[in-house]
Design an enzyme around this catalytic site. Structure first.
Site, PDB file in Angstrom:
ATOM      1  N   HIS A 309       0.811  -1.342  -0.293  1.00 57.95           N
ATOM      2  CA  HIS A 309       0.091   0.029   0.272  1.00 57.95           C
ATOM      3  C   HIS A 309       0.665   1.207   0.024  1.00 57.95           C
ATOM      4  CE1 HIS A 309      -2.923   2.555   1.238  1.00 57.95           C
ATOM      5  NE2 HIS A 309      -3.698   2.375   0.264  1.00 57.95           N
ATOM      6  N   ASP A 366      -7.559  -4.643  -0.406  1.00 63.83           N
ATOM      7  CA  ASP A 366      -8.618  -5.904  -2.294  1.00 63.83           C
ATOM      8  C   ASP A 366      -7.797  -7.035  -2.262  1.00 63.83           C
ATOM      9  OD1 ASP A 366      -7.565  -3.242  -3.743  1.00 63.83           O
ATOM     10  OD2 ASP A 366      -9.151  -3.581  -3.744  1.00 63.83           O
TER      11      ASP A 366
HETATM   12  C1  SDX Z   1      -5.815   0.039  -3.600  1.00 70.57           C
HETATM   13  O1  SDX Z   1      -4.402   4.610  -1.639  1.00 70.57           O
HETATM   14  C2  SDX Z   1      -5.311   4.509  -1.610  1.00 70.57           C
HETATM   15  O2  SDX Z   1      -5.033   4.382  -0.785  1.00 70.57           O
HETATM   16  C3  SDX Z   1      -5.481   2.917  -3.003  1.00 70.57           C
HETATM   17  C4  SDX Z   1      -6.478   2.061  -2.173  1.00 70.57           C
HETATM   18  C5  SDX Z   1      -7.977   3.136  -1.581  1.00 70.57           C
HETATM   19  O3  SDX Z   1      -8.818   2.065  -0.713  1.00 70.57           O
HETATM   20  O4  SDX Z   1      -8.127   4.058  -2.345  1.00 70.57           O
HETATM   21  O5  SDX Z   1      -6.408   2.102  -0.478  1.00 70.57           O
HETATM   22  C6  SDX Z   1      -7.284   0.988  -2.524  1.00 70.57           C
HETATM   23  O6  SDX Z   1      -5.604   0.652  -4.488  1.00 70.57           O
HETATM   24  C7  SDX Z   1      -5.388  -0.499  -2.510  1.00 70.57           C
HETATM   25  C8  SDX Z   1      -3.924  -1.493  -3.112  1.00 70.57           C
HETATM   26  C9  SDX Z   1      -4.216  -1.955  -4.689  1.00 70.57           C
HETATM   27  N1  SDX Z   1      -3.498  -2.526  -5.436  1.00 70.57           N
HETATM   28  C10 SDX Z   1      -2.812  -3.805  -5.369  1.00 70.57           C
HETATM   29  O7  SDX Z   1      -2.848  -4.614  -4.401  1.00 70.57           O
HETATM   30  C11 SDX Z   1      -1.471  -3.823  -6.418  1.00 70.57           C
HETATM   31  C12 SDX Z   1      -0.294  -3.833  -5.209  1.00 70.57           C
HETATM   32  N2  SDX Z   1       0.197  -3.432  -5.063  1.00 70.57           N
HETATM   33  C13 SDX Z   1       0.989  -2.750  -5.438  1.00 70.57           C
HETATM   34  O8  SDX Z   1       1.562  -2.402  -6.730  1.00 70.57           O
HETATM   35  C14 SDX Z   1       1.781  -1.596  -4.891  1.00 70.57           C
HETATM   36  O9  SDX Z   1       1.811  -1.922  -3.154  1.00 70.57           O
HETATM   37  C15 SDX Z   1       0.417  -0.219  -4.574  1.00 70.57           C
HETATM   38  C16 SDX Z   1       0.631   0.447  -5.493  1.00 70.57           C
HETATM   39  C17 SDX Z   1      -0.524  -0.438  -3.700  1.00 70.57           C
HETATM   40  C18 SDX Z   1       1.666   1.339  -3.770  1.00 70.57           C
HETATM   41  O10 SDX Z   1       2.974   0.801  -4.394  1.00 70.57           O
HETATM   42  P1  SDX Z   1       3.748   2.314  -4.064  1.00 70.57           P
HETATM   43  O11 SDX Z   1       3.560   3.596  -2.887  1.00 70.57           O
HETATM   44  O12 SDX Z   1       4.287   3.099  -5.191  1.00 70.57           O
HETATM   45  O13 SDX Z   1       4.717   0.666  -4.096  1.00 70.57           O
HETATM   46  P2  SDX Z   1       6.361   0.960  -4.140  1.00 70.57           P
HETATM   47  O14 SDX Z   1       6.095   0.936  -5.143  1.00 70.57           O
HETATM   48  O15 SDX Z   1       7.268   1.947  -3.513  1.00 70.57           O
HETATM   49  O16 SDX Z   1       7.117  -0.147  -3.354  1.00 70.57           O
HETATM   50  C19 SDX Z   1       8.273  -0.206  -2.265  1.00 70.57           C
HETATM   51  C20 SDX Z   1       9.333  -1.099  -2.638  1.00 70.57           C
HETATM   52  C21 SDX Z   1       9.135  -1.520  -4.178  1.00 70.57           C
HETATM   53  O17 SDX Z   1      10.491  -2.657  -4.477  1.00 70.57           O
HETATM   54  P3  SDX Z   1      11.917  -2.200  -4.294  1.00 70.57           P
HETATM   55  O18 SDX Z   1      11.679  -1.079  -5.627  1.00 70.57           O
HETATM   56  O19 SDX Z   1      11.446  -1.141  -2.691  1.00 70.57           O
HETATM   57  O20 SDX Z   1      12.785  -3.555  -4.085  1.00 70.57           O
HETATM   58  O21 SDX Z   1       7.934  -2.091  -2.641  1.00 70.57           O
HETATM   59  C22 SDX Z   1       7.682  -3.316  -3.619  1.00 70.57           C
HETATM   60  C23 SDX Z   1       7.952  -2.312  -4.940  1.00 70.57           C
HETATM   61  O22 SDX Z   1       8.305  -3.454  -6.147  1.00 70.57           O
HETATM   62  N3  SDX Z   1       6.513  -3.164  -3.921  1.00 70.57           N
HETATM   63  C24 SDX Z   1       5.373  -4.941  -4.137  1.00 70.57           C
HETATM   64  C25 SDX Z   1       4.586  -5.253  -3.804  1.00 70.57           C
HETATM   65  N4  SDX Z   1       4.323  -3.423  -3.600  1.00 70.57           N
HETATM   66  C26 SDX Z   1       5.231  -3.245  -3.445  1.00 70.57           C
HETATM   67  N5  SDX Z   1       6.632  -6.134  -4.451  1.00 70.57           N
HETATM   68  C27 SDX Z   1       5.729  -6.871  -4.477  1.00 70.57           C
HETATM   69  N6  SDX Z   1       4.082  -7.096  -4.347  1.00 70.57           N
HETATM   70  C28 SDX Z   1       3.691  -5.963  -4.387  1.00 70.57           C
HETATM   71  N7  SDX Z   1       2.090  -5.914  -3.882  1.00 70.57           N
END
Ligand code: SDX
Length: 432
Positions: A309, A366
């Site tokens: 998140h 989700d």
């Molecule tokens: C919602 O914002 C909100 O409030 C949204 C929401 C709402 O109610 O409106 O809560 C609803 O959208 C929930 C999120 C749903 N999306 C997913 O489940 C998709 C999977 N999650 C991700 O894509 C991700 O976690 C996000 C998009 C939710 C957050 O992305 P960020 O904040 O941009 O995270 P990041 O890219 O900075 O990640 C930090 C690290 C990275 O690794 P490094 O570059 O540090 O090595 O964490 C990793 C990312 O690669 N990472 C994941 C991951 N999420 C982040 N690695 C594997 N699986 C994941 N799900």
């Protein structure tokens, strides 16, 4: 606590005011930064930038806290329902009995959709994205309610209560219409006597000569699901609603833009992506190891959907509530969903894996929501439209904050240009 920050640039110091919120959140006010220093702040994706002061929802991502107008989500989830929480999110206070009755009546009176709007759906192939159809229907609302959508803040705020009820009630009806259109079923008209969620289930699942009567457990589960989606601070789609609203676009137009943002698989589309992931694991007889290994590759396309998140660096409190509700609802409905077992195993495996622990990646709203929606008979491709029904109160409340700001400015972020520097035009004959 300091009331100003000091920015040292070259040999000069620039004082910057500090803003402190009611929950102690601190922000450096950079509104005058460019005028005083010639510099802008840079924060790709705005992850560390406050776009507004808001009174609607408070999130503490480090401690997994979510409150709407000061009320903890856990209390609302266990004691309120979707319509009451929607009223709270939109108007700022829990409704009195009379207010709750009036609001419910306004929603019921505005549940029906103009027959001509059905033609908008007919312009779509039945296999089209339900979110595209939903956004199209919402963006057409100003054509049917021009008096509520004048694109003049002052006038539109005077008719806000009716516009808000229409937006919330018709988005629910639109979703049922989209479902019926995709199935080739006749549309079911709303029944004024039914409460919000029961009316939705009736419009989704009733047959021409056989009404669908929702079991109390089903209606309760749907109420909980929608309530947990009601608002969530400045998430991608809500910020989109505020961005579009800041141009003095009316409520319906702004919400239709928010629906488009919500459709993305990294945002509202994740609830569908989670189910595809769980189904693949089930079909391959995998235990999730392959998905976890792929998710650790770091590529956005392999992420463990439903995990992580942008704000929560701890459990998403909604995920906890939905996860617990999954067991209760499926048990009451006598459903054994193998995907629930897979989801729980996946959660346990990921939460023991250092990759996820070190990045503070936990299940989000989700991760489990699709399992409950599937148990309620809602098809997977409609899951994100369900998110839109739930989030409508948040979009409405945030649009109202933008429209009500006395000195509201149009949202217009800046950039750092990194393209080609000045160069002169070359005739085509002289280009290499
Ligand atoms: C919602 O914002 C909100 O409030 C949204 C929401 C709402 O109610 O409106 O809560 C609803 O959208 C929930 C999120 C749903 N999306 C997913 O489940 C998709 C999977 N999650 C991700 O894509 C991700 O976690 C996000 C998009 C939710 C957050 O992305 P960020 O904040 O941009 O995270 P990041 O890219 O900075 O990640 C930090 C690290 C990275 O690794 P490094 O570059 O540090 O090595 O964490 C990793 C990312 O690669 N990472 C994941 C991951 N999420 C982040 N690695 C594997 N699986 C994941 N799900």
């Amino acid at each position: 606590m300091a009331t100003t920050a000091s920015l040292k640039l070259d040999d000069k110091e620039f004082p910057l005011p500090i803003i402190v919120g009611t929950e102690g959140e601190k922000a450096i006010d950079t509104r005058a930064l460019r005028a005083t220093t010639g510099y802008i702040a840079f924060d790709q994706g705005y992850g560390n930038t406050g776009s507004c002061e808001s009174k609607i929802t408070y999130l503490d991502g480090d401690n997994g806290i979510l409150r709407h107008r000061g009320y903890p989500i856990e209390q609302l989830a266990s004691r309120s329902d979707f319509v009451e929480t929607a009223y709270l999110v939109i108007y700022g206070e829990l409704p009195t009995l009379a207010q709750r009755k009036d609001f419910g009546l306004l929603l019921r009176k505005n549940a029906a959709v103009e027959t001509q709007m059905q033609k908008i759906l007919e312009g779509f192939p039945t296999a089209a994205s339900p979110m595209a159809m939903l956004s199209a229907l919402v963006s057409a609302l100003p054509a049917y309610h021009a008096d509520l959508a004048t694109n003049n803040f002052e006038k539109d705020l005077q008719t806000f209560d009716l516009a808000a009820a229409i937006a919330m009630s018709k988005i629910r009806t639109f979703v049922a219409m989209i479902y019926r259109y995709q199935k080739g079923l006749p549309f079911m008209f709303p029944k004024q006597e039914l409460p919000f969620c029961d009316n939705f289930l009736h419009m989704m699942f009733s047959e021409p000569y056989k009404d669908y009567i929702a079991m109390p457990e089903v209606s309760k589960a749907l109420n909980l699901l929608l309530l947990l989606h009601a608002d969530h601070e400045q998430n991608c789609s809500t910020s989109t609603v505020r961005m579009v609203g800041s141009s003095a676009s009316n409520l319906f137009t702004a919400i239709s833009a928010g629906v488009c943002a919500l459709a993305g698989p990294l945002h509202g589309g994740a609830n569908v992506a989670v189910m595809h992931m769980l189904q693949s694991i089930h079909d391959e007889g995998d235990d999730g190891t392959r998905f976890i290994a792929a998710a650790k590759s770091g590529s956005k396309s392999n992420r463990l959907m439903g995990f992580g998140h942008a704000v929560y660096r701890n459990f998403d409190p909604r995920a906890k509530i939905i996860g617990e509700a999954c067991d209760t609802v499926l048990k009451k409905l006598g459903i054994e969903d193998p995907l629930l077992v897979i989801a729980k195993n996946l959660e346990q495996a990921a939460l023991r894996d250092d990759y996820f622990i070190s990045r503070k990646l936990y299940p989000n709203v989700d991760f489990y929501s699709g399992i409950i929606m599937r148990a309620l008979g809602i098809p997977m491709n409609m899951f994100t439209t369900m998110f839109a029904i739930g989030r409508a109160p948040g979009y409405i409340a945030n649009w109202r904050e933008v429209a009500s700001q006395p000195k509201g400015r149009i949202y217009r972020p800046r950039q750092v240009y990194v393209g080609a520097t000045k160069r002169d035009y070359v005739a085509i004959a002289d280009r290499k």
